[in-house]
Design an enzyme around this catalytic site. Structure first.
Site: not given
Ligand code: BG6
Ligand code: MG
Length: 214
Positions: A44, A8-10, A113-115, A168-169, A144, A16
């Site tokens: 998260k 996972d990233l964040d 990552s979901a980001s 993962e956190d 997730k 972050t």
């Molecule tokens: C996850 C974070 O990695 O990414 C979440 O834990 C975040 O808090 C999600 O909402 C989506 O991130 P982003 O950067 O696309 O807004």
């Molecule tokens: Mg995370």
């Protein structure tokens, strides 16, 4: 034995998670309510739009679809502004050393990552080159705790799920890893990440020997 490690990233590679919290909290306060640290745990690993829905429900606030899109975009602008203060020194302690160790032992690496900001953040901390594949919020259709993000990573790397370890956190991320049939290493507190196979505070005292011992 483990052939691939998916990260996972964040909150795992870089802290972050604190910037996501600041940006959501500022939005909440602008709408007239507070967002506690405990409430923030629920966000998260959860996508931007789903997180927005959770924050609004905590405050009992209803917005039009248009206003939701505007708020989500504003949150992201603020989040990225906070992220741009980071330097390569902001990678979490021990994480580079562990990734170097994996490389030296021919273990594949992936990001899960979901980001949607994953790539830009990895570039910012100069860590993009560590990952053999990147699965991020722009690729997945199911967030997730669905296992899709980690199954895609395993498929990219050509490694069976049972030979993958996930770091993962987030509670949702541990669930995702277990649903994918992978070894789940929690980064944080055992009392929060109850479904993890093991929970460690971070990578400082963790390496391949410890991973192989799980
Ligand atoms: C996850 C974070 O990695 O990414 C979440 O834990 C975040 O808090 C999600 O909402 C989506 O991130 P982003 O950067 O696309 O807004
Ligand atoms: Mg995370």
């Amino acid at each position: 034995s483990i052939q691939a490690c998916l990260f996972d990233l964040d909150g795992v590679i870089v802290d972050t998670a604190q910037f996501h919290y600041i940006a959501w909290r500022e939005m909440a306060q602008d709408l007239g309510f507070d967002l506690t640290r405990e409430e923030n745990e629920r966000l998260k690993g959860i996508s931007r739009m789903e997180s927005l829905e959770i924050v609004l429900s905590i405050g009992g606030v209803e917005l039009s679809e248009e206003e939701k899109a505007r708020r989500a975009a504003a949150k992201n602008t603020r989040y990225l502004e906070l992220c741009m203060q980071m330097t390569p020194d902001d990678a979490l302690p021990g994480v580079r050393r562990f990734l170097d160790e994996l490389k030296a032992n021919n273990i594949s690496t992936g990001l899960g990552s979901a980001s949607k900001n994953a790539q830009v953040i990895l570039e910012r901390i100069d860590m993009l080159h560590y990952f053999d594949t990147i699965v991020d919020g722009n690729r997945i259709t199911k967030g997730k705790p669905d296992p899709q993000v980690f199954l895609m990573g395993a498929a990219d790397l050509n490694v069976p799920p049972a030979q993958c370890a996930v770091f993962e956190d987030a509670v949702a991320g541990i669930e995702s890893a277990k649903a994918a049939g992978m070894l789940a290493v929690g980064i944080g507190e055992a009392s929060v990440l109850t479904q993890a196979d093991i929970v460690i505070p971070g990578f400082e005292n963790f390496g391949l020997p410890q991973l192989e011992n799980i």
